[in-house]
Design an enzyme around this catalytic site. Structure first.
Site, mmCIF file in Angstrom:
data_model
loop_
_atom_site.group_PDB
_atom_site.id
_atom_site.type_symbol
_atom_site.label_atom_id
_atom_site.label_comp_id
_atom_site.label_asym_id
_atom_site.label_seq_id
_atom_site.Cartn_x
_atom_site.Cartn_y
_atom_site.Cartn_z
ATOM 1 N N LYS A 51 -10.237 1.907 -1.894
ATOM 2 C CA LYS A 51 -10.512 1.664 -0.565
ATOM 3 C C LYS A 51 -11.378 2.850 -0.047
ATOM 4 C CE LYS A 51 -7.874 1.315 3.754
ATOM 5 N NZ LYS A 51 -6.651 1.744 4.445
ATOM 6 N N GLU A 88 0.918 -1.340 0.011
ATOM 7 C CA GLU A 88 0.114 0.046 0.132
ATOM 8 C C GLU A 88 1.146 1.219 0.133
ATOM 9 O OE1 GLU A 88 -2.188 0.441 3.465
ATOM 10 O OE2 GLU A 88 -3.665 1.677 2.687
ATOM 11 N N CYS A 148 -5.308 -3.156 3.258
ATOM 12 C CA CYS A 148 -4.849 -2.920 4.577
ATOM 13 C C CYS A 148 -6.147 -2.824 5.658
ATOM 14 C CB CYS A 148 -4.442 -1.376 4.530
ATOM 15 S SG CYS A 148 -3.429 -0.945 6.016
#
Length: 249
Positions: free
Chosen positions: A111, A33, A162
């Protein structure tokens, strides 16, 4: 790979890893990430770029290298939001990409996008005893849930990022759509990463035992300690952990 505030330096590191992976015979490489940069919140808007922009040297160079090497790539970057929201201009999307061995962007997941309103960005307030971290101060959540990416070198791939790891519903949804692999590129905080990351990965893998007869891979990279974990799961079988630690950069 431990990202720095320098996009150029991180690109150099990523290209080096791609070359090493190709020489080793890998067909797909998973980067962490925020592979393009980790920088102070005030610098995020100016460092972020649209994914398909010719000015996005980080993404465009990775695409060219992927095509040159015939290497698939999973990488997370900061993306400039395509929105008229003035507040969003000061923020970015946390965007998870799959780039094919031909250099094409086959999938984009921003995300955190999920139908369950309880699934959210990494916002935590532990004051006065602990830290306050508000990912929503710098990140605009995506609106389109992740969809399976078929025919990758590791099978049908589901993209997560994540903090998504803490929400099992998202993983279940992807598995129910036929995913045989999930990826969790991560930049976990040091304390919660050390305490929770492997346990959460194992939890998602164990839950997957009742979902698929195929091998199920969970891959993630922590920025404070470069490592890749692969949890292999078979229905009515055992759960094993393959781990390769490459040291801290």
């Amino acid at each position: 790979m431990t990202s720095t505030p320098s996009v150029a330096q991180n690109l150099k590191t990523a290209l080096g890893l791609m070359e090493r992976a190709s020489i080793a015979g890998a067909r797909m490489l998973f980067l962490p990430e925020a592979a393009d940069f980790i920088a102070p919140a005030a610098d995020v808007p100016k460092l972020s770029k649209p994914v398909h922009s010719e000015n996005n040297e980080f993404v465009q160079t990775l695409r060219e290298e992927a095509k040159k090497l015939g290497l698939w790539l999973n990488v997370c970057i900061h993306e400039t939001p395509d929105t008229s929201d003035k507040d969003a201009e000061k923020k970015c999307h946390n965007t998870n990409l799959v780039i094919s061995g031909g250099g094409d962007i086959l999938a984009t997941y921003r995300k955190t996008a999920h139908s369950n309103p309880e699934v959210h960005l990494f916002d935590v307030d532990l004051a006065p005893e602990g830290p306050t971290i508000k990912e929503s101060n710098t990140t605009v959540a995506g609106t389109a849930p992740a969809e399976p990416v078929p025919a990758t070198p590791v099978g049908t791939l589901g993209l997560q990022t994540c903090f998504d790891l803490r929400f099992s519903d998202a993983a279940h949804g992807l598995l129910s759509k036929g995913c045989t692999a999930l990826t969790y590129p991560s930049a976990f905080a040091p304390h919660t990463g050390a305490a929770h990351w492997e346990a959460l990965l194992r939890g998602r893998a164990i839950e997957g035992e009742s979902t698929t007869d195929l091998q199920l891979y969970f891959r993630s990279t922590i920025t404070f300690q470069a490592s890749v974990m692969c949890l292999r799961v078979r229905k009515r079988g055992s759960t094993t952990l393959d781990e390769s630690r490459m040291g801290t950069q």
